[in-house]
Design an enzyme around this catalytic site. Structure first.
Site, PDB file in Angstrom:
ATOM      1  N   SER A 140      45.655  35.212  31.030  1.00 30.28           N
ATOM      2  CA  SER A 140      44.200  35.557  31.624  1.00 30.28           C
ATOM      3  C   SER A 140      43.450  35.842  30.298  1.00 30.28           C
ATOM      4  O   SER A 140      43.975  36.205  29.163  1.00 30.28           O
ATOM      5  CB  SER A 140      44.399  36.988  32.490  1.00 30.28           C
ATOM      6  OG  SER A 140      43.090  37.342  32.817  1.00 30.28           O
ATOM      7  N   TYR A 153      46.535  45.563  34.699  1.00 32.53           N
ATOM      8  CA  TYR A 153      46.599  44.221  34.674  1.00 32.53           C
ATOM      9  C   TYR A 153      46.655  43.496  33.168  1.00 32.53           C
ATOM     10  O   TYR A 153      47.209  42.860  32.817  1.00 32.53           O
ATOM     11  CB  TYR A 153      45.328  43.647  35.471  1.00 32.53           C
ATOM     12  CG  TYR A 153      45.314  42.261  35.672  1.00 32.53           C
ATOM     13  CD1 TYR A 153      46.139  41.316  36.231  1.00 32.53           C
ATOM     14  CD2 TYR A 153      44.191  41.439  35.017  1.00 32.53           C
ATOM     15  CE1 TYR A 153      46.021  40.025  36.448  1.00 32.53           C
ATOM     16  CE2 TYR A 153      44.298  40.005  35.201  1.00 32.53           C
ATOM     17  CZ  TYR A 153      44.966  39.396  35.830  1.00 32.53           C
ATOM     18  OH  TYR A 153      44.854  37.940  35.970  1.00 32.53           O
TER      19      TYR A 153
HETATM   20  N1  LIG Z   1      41.581  33.880  39.602  1.00 30.44           N
HETATM   21  C1  LIG Z   1      41.188  34.399  38.584  1.00 30.44           C
HETATM   22  O1  LIG Z   1      40.140  34.739  38.164  1.00 30.44           O
HETATM   23  C2  LIG Z   1      42.242  34.495  37.322  1.00 30.44           C
HETATM   24  C3  LIG Z   1      41.825  34.730  36.157  1.00 30.44           C
HETATM   25  C4  LIG Z   1      42.907  34.972  35.181  1.00 30.44           C
HETATM   26  C5  LIG Z   1      44.351  34.833  35.536  1.00 30.44           C
HETATM   27  N2  LIG Z   1      44.515  34.666  37.169  1.00 30.44           N
HETATM   28  C6  LIG Z   1      46.346  34.639  37.309  1.00 30.44           C
HETATM   29  O2  LIG Z   1      46.360  33.423  37.992  1.00 30.44           O
HETATM   30  C7  LIG Z   1      47.442  33.710  38.897  1.00 30.44           C
HETATM   31  C8  LIG Z   1      47.380  33.271  40.077  1.00 30.44           C
HETATM   32  O3  LIG Z   1      46.687  34.134  40.749  1.00 30.44           O
HETATM   33  P1  LIG Z   1      45.365  33.533  41.878  1.00 30.44           P
HETATM   34  O4  LIG Z   1      43.981  34.018  41.089  1.00 30.44           O
HETATM   35  O5  LIG Z   1      45.616  32.379  42.197  1.00 30.44           O
HETATM   36  O6  LIG Z   1      45.305  34.650  42.925  1.00 30.44           O
HETATM   37  P2  LIG Z   1      45.931  34.559  44.478  1.00 30.44           P
HETATM   38  O7  LIG Z   1      45.138  33.674  45.216  1.00 30.44           O
HETATM   39  O8  LIG Z   1      45.902  36.208  44.847  1.00 30.44           O
HETATM   40  O9  LIG Z   1      47.316  34.095  44.322  1.00 30.44           O
HETATM   41  C9  LIG Z   1      48.390  34.863  43.739  1.00 30.44           C
HETATM   42  C10 LIG Z   1      49.728  34.454  44.197  1.00 30.44           C
HETATM   43  O10 LIG Z   1      50.757  35.021  43.797  1.00 30.44           O
HETATM   44  C11 LIG Z   1      51.627  35.549  44.826  1.00 30.44           C
HETATM   45  N3  LIG Z   1      52.480  36.921  44.596  1.00 30.44           N
HETATM   46  C12 LIG Z   1      52.029  37.852  44.376  1.00 30.44           C
HETATM   47  N4  LIG Z   1      53.257  38.516  44.036  1.00 30.44           N
HETATM   48  C13 LIG Z   1      54.100  38.059  44.241  1.00 30.44           C
HETATM   49  C14 LIG Z   1      55.169  38.201  44.283  1.00 30.44           C
HETATM   50  N5  LIG Z   1      55.988  39.383  43.985  1.00 30.44           N
HETATM   51  N6  LIG Z   1      56.538  37.285  44.261  1.00 30.44           N
HETATM   52  C15 LIG Z   1      55.970  35.870  44.459  1.00 30.44           C
HETATM   53  N7  LIG Z   1      54.568  35.391  44.490  1.00 30.44           N
HETATM   54  C16 LIG Z   1      53.674  36.526  44.476  1.00 30.44           C
HETATM   55  C17 LIG Z   1      50.631  35.615  45.949  1.00 30.44           C
HETATM   56  O11 LIG Z   1      51.517  35.609  47.170  1.00 30.44           O
HETATM   57  P3  LIG Z   1      50.913  35.938  48.621  1.00 30.44           P
HETATM   58  O12 LIG Z   1      50.121  34.967  49.205  1.00 30.44           O
HETATM   59  O13 LIG Z   1      52.001  36.396  49.465  1.00 30.44           O
HETATM   60  O14 LIG Z   1      49.939  37.393  48.259  1.00 30.44           O
HETATM   61  C18 LIG Z   1      49.838  34.483  45.834  1.00 30.44           C
HETATM   62  O15 LIG Z   1      50.370  33.470  46.434  1.00 30.44           O
HETATM   63  C19 LIG Z   1      48.071  35.176  38.636  1.00 30.44           C
HETATM   64  O16 LIG Z   1      48.986  35.249  37.587  1.00 30.44           O
HETATM   65  C20 LIG Z   1      46.723  35.623  38.056  1.00 30.44           C
HETATM   66  O17 LIG Z   1      46.762  37.087  37.293  1.00 30.44           O
HETATM   67  C21 LIG Z   1      43.699  34.630  37.723  1.00 30.44           C
END
Ligand SMILES: NC(=O)c1ccc[n+]([C@@H]2O[C@H](COP(=O)([O-])OP(=O)(O)OC[C@H]3O[C@@H](n4cnc5c(N)ncnc54)[C@H](OP(=O)(O)O)[C@@H]3O)[C@@H](O)[C@H]2O)c1
Length: 284
Positions: A140, A153
């Site tokens: 990130s 985070y």
């Molecule tokens: N969106 C942003 O702006 C952003 C920016 C920078 C980095 N990121 C990174 O991108 C990645 C994906 O995030 P996203 O934005 O797509 O958010 P999201 O829509 O909330 O997706 C997160 C995913 O991770 C899963 N998860 C959480 N804890 C878990 C665990 N213990 N075991 C297995 N799966 C788990 C969630 O499962 P559930 O459906 O069961 O909750 C969900 O499928 C993350 O690593 C995040 O830090 C996101």
């Protein structure tokens, strides 16, 4: 073209779900893992809409659960190979350093950091035997820059960045490449259902309450500027299609490259002034 196998964590929503579909559309065989099996139907339904359901195998995997990780290791043998691992599962934990409990910090690290290590350790022996592979870790902007109110985070993603640098240097001689995706803010569940806040942060007597409001205002304003998560899915799929990965880091999103540039080249005092001016509209 020989079929390529990709294992992805957190495939039930956001980047994970979109990347699963994008990769399947491009002909990859995707092992879509998710912690909550009840969400499998929704994933398969969406895959059917794009006629890619035959490219997908769903597996249950909670990256923090020993039993679930054991189950993954046992199931990996059923696939002819694992070409690519995408460590995507993660969530964002907010709160001020003084108020976040040690337990809350640990929970953040269990998923965002130790979860990545555990899954990578399960997959690496396969990649080493194959003498090729790619490991793509979702970091990130918070992996390079600290933000107030988001230390669990930020710390977890900084740890991931350091660990990934070591990993890249260790596994390159085996033909395995490591990459870090560094997105800014994108419109996924992470800022709503995926976000968790320290218990103490809900206390209006908190000395950081005013600060919290300024951050929330910024987040609210920033919502309109959040990127389309499909851009990140497309970048990851492009990386998966490359032969070897020259770069370690892939920043993506509005203002991310500029922020990295300023953080790197501005003296810390200037950087801090910029920060307070933007957040609190005053000099501190
Ligand atoms: N969106 C942003 O702006 C952003 C920016 C920078 C980095 N990121 C990174 O991108 C990645 C994906 O995030 P996203 O934005 O797509 O958010 P999201 O829509 O909330 O997706 C997160 C995913 O991770 C899963 N998860 C959480 N804890 C878990 C665990 N213990 N075991 C297995 N799966 C788990 C969630 O499962 P559930 O459906 O069961 O909750 C969900 O499928 C993350 O690593 C995040 O830090 C996101």
């Amino acid at each position: 073209m020989e079929k390529k196998y990709v294992l992805i964590t957190g495939a039930s929503s956001g980047f994970g779900l979109l990347t699963t579909i994008e990769l399947a559309k491009r002909g990859f065989s995707v092992i879509a893992t998710m912690r909550n099996e009840e969400k499998k139907e929704k994933v398969i339904e969406l895959c059917k809409q794009f006629q890619v359901e035959k490219q997908i195998t769903c597996l249950q995997l909670d990256v923090t659960c020993k039993k679930s990780l054991q189950h993954l290791s046992e199931h990996l043998n059923q696939f002819p190979k694992i070409d690519i691992l995408i460590n995507n599962a993660g969530f964002a934990f907010g709160g001020f350093c003084e108020e976040v409990s040690l337990q809350e910090y640990k929970e953040q690290f269990e998923t965002n950091f130790f979860g990545v290590i555990a899954v990578t350790q399960a997959v690496l022996p396969f990649m080493r035997k194959q003498k090729q592979g790619k490991i793509i870790n979702l970091s990130s902007i918070s992996g390079k820059i600290g933000f107030p109110g988001l230390s669990p985070y930020v710390a977890s993603k900084h740890a991931l960045e350091g660990w990934s640098e070591c990993l890249r240097l260790e596994v390159k001689p085996f033909g395995i490449d490591v990459a870090l995706i560094e997105p800014g803010s994108f419109a996924t569940n992470i800022w709503s259902s995926g976000k968790r806040i320290a218990k103490k942060a809900n206390n209006t007597n908190s000395p950081y309450d005013l600060y919290m409001k300024a951050i929330e205002d910024q987040l609210e304003k920033g919502k309109e500027e959040m990127g389309d998560p499909k851009e990140v899915a497309s970048l990851i799929a492009n990386i998966c299609e490359q032969d070897r990965l020259k770069a370690l880091r892939y920043p993506i999103g509005k203002g991310v490259k500029l922020a990295f540039y300023l953080k790197k080249w501005f003296p810390w005092t200037k950087w801090e002034q910029l920060f307070y001016k933007k957040l609190l509209h005053k000099k501190v």
